[in-house]
Design a protein around this motif. Sequence first.
Motif, PDB file in Angstrom:
ATOM      1  N   VAL A  87      36.360  38.658  51.271  1.00  0.00           N
ATOM      2  CA  VAL A  87      36.217  40.180  50.507  1.00  0.00           C
ATOM      3  C   VAL A  87      35.859  40.288  49.149  1.00  0.00           C
ATOM      4  CG1 VAL A  87      37.739  41.231  52.169  1.00  0.00           C
ATOM      5  CG2 VAL A  87      38.678  40.424  50.205  1.00  0.00           C
ATOM      6  N   GLY A  88      35.546  39.183  48.576  1.00  0.00           N
ATOM      7  CA  GLY A  88      35.281  38.743  47.245  1.00  0.00           C
ATOM      8  C   GLY A  88      34.246  39.646  46.625  1.00  0.00           C
ATOM      9  N   ASP A  89      32.892  40.218  47.579  1.00  0.00           N
ATOM     10  CA  ASP A  89      31.787  40.803  47.043  1.00  0.00           C
ATOM     11  C   ASP A  89      32.158  42.284  47.230  1.00  0.00           C
ATOM     12  OD1 ASP A  89      31.875  40.606  49.921  1.00  0.00           O
ATOM     13  OD2 ASP A  89      29.767  40.722  50.286  1.00  0.00           O
ATOM     14  N   ARG A  90      33.352  42.695  47.937  1.00  0.00           N
ATOM     15  CA  ARG A  90      33.562  44.314  48.314  1.00  0.00           C
ATOM     16  C   ARG A  90      34.202  44.731  47.132  1.00  0.00           C
ATOM     17  NH1 ARG A  90      33.877  46.958  52.979  1.00  0.00           N
ATOM     18  NH2 ARG A  90      33.237  45.464  54.190  1.00  0.00           N
ATOM     19  N   PRO A  91      33.839  45.825  46.609  1.00  0.00           N
ATOM     20  CA  PRO A  91      34.638  46.588  45.504  1.00  0.00           C
ATOM     21  C   PRO A  91      35.741  47.284  45.791  1.00  0.00           C
ATOM     22  CG  PRO A  91      32.685  47.882  46.062  1.00  0.00           C
ATOM     23  CD  PRO A  91      32.673  46.743  46.959  1.00  0.00           C
ATOM     24  N   GLY A  92      36.196  47.303  46.957  1.00  0.00           N
ATOM     25  CA  GLY A  92      37.515  48.083  47.390  1.00  0.00           C
ATOM     26  C   GLY A  92      37.448  48.359  48.777  1.00  0.00           C
ATOM     27  N   GLY A  93      38.252  49.144  49.453  1.00  0.00           N
ATOM     28  CA  GLY A  93      38.424  49.718  50.570  1.00  0.00           C
ATOM     29  C   GLY A  93      38.661  48.306  51.731  1.00  0.00           C
ATOM     30  N   TYR A  94      39.496  47.667  51.549  1.00  0.00           N
ATOM     31  CA  TYR A  94      39.402  46.336  52.262  1.00  0.00           C
ATOM     32  C   TYR A  94      40.294  46.631  53.815  1.00  0.00           C
ATOM     33  CZ  TYR A  94      39.120  44.832  47.350  1.00  0.00           C
ATOM     34  OH  TYR A  94      38.861  44.688  46.288  1.00  0.00           O
TER      35      TYR A  94
END
Length: 169
Positions: A87-94
């Motif tokens: 999830v490193g590239d995702r800014p939120g909403g995991y």
Amino acid sequence: MRHGKKTNHLGRKTAHRKSMLANMACSLIEHKRINTTVAKAKALKVFVEPLVTKSKEDTTHNRRLVFSKLRQKEAVAELFREVAPKVGDRPGGYTRVIKLGNRLGDNADMALIELVDYNETYNLSKTEKKKSTRRAGRKKSSDATPNAPKAEGKTEEKSSENKEDKKEE
């Protein structure tokens, strides 16, 4: 009155609520999705997402902060080793909460909470992109050899035969 109080107490005392959320978060990290009630799923989402954000930067301080909330060494290790790089590239909403309907026994609203990047159903188009090719191919400019149009004609004949075969079936 509960003006400005954003925490859902879930009908539990503080220690019980924190222990329950820690256990549910460890189960979510281990299994990548769990079934629970809608209220608990929404509370768990608020509890887990800051921990996943902290796990994106692997430092001793962040590991200690996450461990103080989760209280399980194995869950912290899996969060930092497996979940964080995905999830490193995702800014939120995991996490994603999907409502499932009502439970048979007590008619409670049930939900499925899952880590977004671990669902193969929704991520299928991203992981397996298929290149589509045209049957006839691309026509070349003046450099084309005299045999090339004959080969293209054969492929067109084959594709028309295949279409006829499919119609017969």
